[in-house]
Design a protein around this motif. Structure first.
Motif, PDB file in Angstrom:
ATOM      1  N   ASP A 212       0.725  -1.203  -0.060  1.00 53.29           N
ATOM      2  CA  ASP A 212      -0.279   0.161   0.062  1.00 53.29           C
ATOM      3  C   ASP A 212       0.988   1.273   0.072  1.00 53.29           C
ATOM      4  OD1 ASP A 212      -2.153   1.758   0.511  1.00 53.29           O
ATOM      5  OD2 ASP A 212      -2.465   1.100   2.611  1.00 53.29           O
ATOM      6  N   ARG A 287     -10.135  -7.555   8.077  1.00 54.67           N
ATOM      7  CA  ARG A 287     -10.815  -7.778   6.686  1.00 54.67           C
ATOM      8  C   ARG A 287      -9.871  -7.317   5.497  1.00 54.67           C
ATOM      9  NH1 ARG A 287      -9.067  -2.485   5.832  1.00 54.67           N
ATOM     10  NH2 ARG A 287      -8.112  -1.628   7.872  1.00 54.67           N
ATOM     11  N   GLY A 289      -7.957  -5.433   2.793  1.00 53.88           N
ATOM     12  CA  GLY A 289      -7.530  -4.044   2.668  1.00 53.88           C
ATOM     13  C   GLY A 289      -8.080  -3.251   1.479  1.00 53.88           C
ATOM     14  N   ASP A 290      -7.995  -2.023   1.748  1.00 51.73           N
ATOM     15  CA  ASP A 290      -8.387  -0.982   0.835  1.00 51.73           C
ATOM     16  C   ASP A 290      -7.274   0.051   0.735  1.00 51.73           C
ATOM     17  OD1 ASP A 290      -9.619   0.961  -0.727  1.00 51.73           O
ATOM     18  OD2 ASP A 290     -11.586   0.514   0.159  1.00 51.73           O
ATOM     19  N   PRO A 291      -6.553   0.137  -0.437  1.00 53.24           N
ATOM     20  CA  PRO A 291      -6.810  -0.283  -1.691  1.00 53.24           C
ATOM     21  C   PRO A 291      -6.053  -1.669  -2.100  1.00 53.24           C
ATOM     22  CG  PRO A 291      -5.013   1.208  -1.846  1.00 53.24           C
ATOM     23  CD  PRO A 291      -5.431   1.232  -0.566  1.00 53.24           C
ATOM     24  N   GLU A 292      -5.522  -2.437  -1.195  1.00 52.50           N
ATOM     25  CA  GLU A 292      -4.865  -3.414  -1.500  1.00 52.50           C
ATOM     26  C   GLU A 292      -5.791  -4.644  -2.324  1.00 52.50           C
ATOM     27  OE1 GLU A 292      -4.689  -2.260   1.439  1.00 52.50           O
ATOM     28  OE2 GLU A 292      -2.689  -2.732   2.265  1.00 52.50           O
TER      29      GLU A 292
END
Ligand code: GLY
Length: 426
Positions: A212, A287, A289-292
């Motif tokens: 990230d 949870r 990941g964002d943006p992974e």
């Protein structure tokens, strides 16, 4: 089967996009979703934290599988509520989600089960924390205990910076109750990687490693954001390092939780620093990941539904080996001007309706409809993922996609993947 995805970001758009490829799915609902998700799923106007309405919705609509995107409903016990009604849901229970919802819990857990991490001290008062900093060596890392949308970790290089961060967190409560306690820990040097893994309480299967880019500006400068871009896989994580992560971090985490009476099912995300003395945990998330996720799932060939049911039904050990597309994926986040600080909303976005670029996908995050036009509605607006045989070409594809999406004040980092590209140049 009908599925429900909970959340409204780029991660949830990517999960819905991947689920759409499964032959086992007839209909996808998303609560509350966004403009992009509404093209592939039926968006339902229930917020991600409205657990009672979400459980009622799932029961009424005979949802066969629910997937929770963000951390807040997990921390509030959404999975426990679904279990009570015998509904299938992918994610950890409230007890298990403490690994993310309390940094104090997670660090004390790591200390107890000898999971490698930076040394730390916990403080309940501002005065004690400041007192500790008077004689400490800098840089240090100050972390708010609770959830802070990825912004509760502050690296401080001096006593003055430490005092300011502690004042903000503990006195001014910029992260609310999340700042009732803080951790102060040693700063670790190395490459940072994200390992997302699927667990069933006994077995844990890592997805490909990703990296990230948390800071807002190029060269990893500026304030922390939720993440400005990611790529997958990362060649920093060799086979040997992956084995060390599995054996010394992932399995001991699952086993330690079992000893605490907690069966961890869902995605376990370990944010790791690859130090000279091996991989060490920076943080856990409970949870995707964002943006992974926007960089990892487009490479996964295995049906996500099978994987999620293997987690829920605790038979991951007999699940087929994961299958991956060759090559790399890179995701560039386009954000609103001012993010992660204040930003305007409701700005028209052009270039989305007729977006067409081979092996390039737009995952919506902060978007909504206004008078039939797609407008911005959040800090991170869209993530654009390119896939190609290598990282450089995947990035080129993603940036070509970025050049086609336009809105006033759009900002993005132009250096996603820079560590790898610099290393390749020598
Ligand atoms: N990209 C960091 C996170 O999902 O928390």
């Amino acid at each position: 089967m009908k599925v429900l995805v909970i959340g409204s970001g780029g991660r949830e758009h990517t999960i819905a996009w991947k689920l759409k490829k499964s032959k086992k799915i007839d209909k996808i609902y998303c609560a509350p979703g966004n403009a992009g998700i509404s093209k592939i799923a039926k968006c339902v106007n229930i917020k991600a934290d409205n657990i009672k309405s979400l459980v009622d919705f799932a029961q009424r609509n005979k949802i066969g599988l629910t997937i929770v995107g963000p951390e807040a409903p997990l921390a509030s016990g959404i999975v426990d509520e679904f279990y009570k009604r015998k509904l299938k849901i992918f994610g950890p229970t409230k007890d298990a989600a403490q690994l993310e919802s309390s940094k104090v819990f997670s660090k004390e857990f790591m200390r107890k089960y000898h999971i490698p991490t930076a040394p730390f001290t916990t403080f309940k008062t501002y005065a004690e924390a400041v007192g500790f900093c008077k004689t400490a060596q800098f840089p240090l890392v100050i972390k708010a205990d609770g959830l802070a949308a990825g912004k509760g970790v502050i690296i401080v290089k001096s006593f003055d910076e430490a005092t300011k961060a502690l004042e903000d967190i503990m006195l001014n409560k910029i992260f609310g109750d999340a700042g009732d306690k803080v951790l102060i820990e040693s700063f670790m040097v190395g490459q940072e990687v994200s390992i997302m893994a699927i667990a069933d309480g006994k077995t844990i299967i890592p997805l490909l490693p990703s990296q990230d880019h948390k800071q807002a500006y190029e060269g990893d400068k500026g304030p922390n954001t939720g993440g400005m871009g990611a790529y997958c896989p990362t060649d920093f994580v060799t086979k040997e390092i992956m084995t060390a992560i599995h054996d010394h971090v992932l399995m001991p985490t699952i086993n330690g939780l079992t000893q605490e009476g907690i069966s961890y099912r869902g995605v376990l995300y370990a944010g790791l620093m690859l130090t000279e003395t091996g991989p060490k945990v920076l943080e856990y998330n409970c949870r995707f990941g964002d943006p992974e996720t926007q960089a990892v799932l487009p490479l996964l060939k295995t049906d996500l539904v099978d994987l999620m049911f293997a987690s829920i039904n605790q038979n991951l050990a007999s699940a087929p080996k994961l299958s991956w597309k060759q090559g790399s994926a890179a995701c560039i986040i386009m954000a609103s001007k001012g993010y992660p600080g204040k930003y305007a909303k409701g700005i028209q976005i052009n270039g989305l309706q007729d977006f067409k670029e081979d092996n390039c996908f737009v995952f919506h995050a902060g978007t909504s409809f206004k008078e039939n036009k797609i407008v911005t509605s959040g800090g991170r607006v869209v993530g654009i993922t390119g896939i190609d045989s290598n990282l450089k070409d995947a990035l080129n594809r993603a940036y070509r996609g970025v050049s086609k999406v336009r809105f006033n004040g759009a900002t993005f980092r132009k250096d996603i993947g820079f560590r790898v590209l610099q290393k390749q140049k020598g």
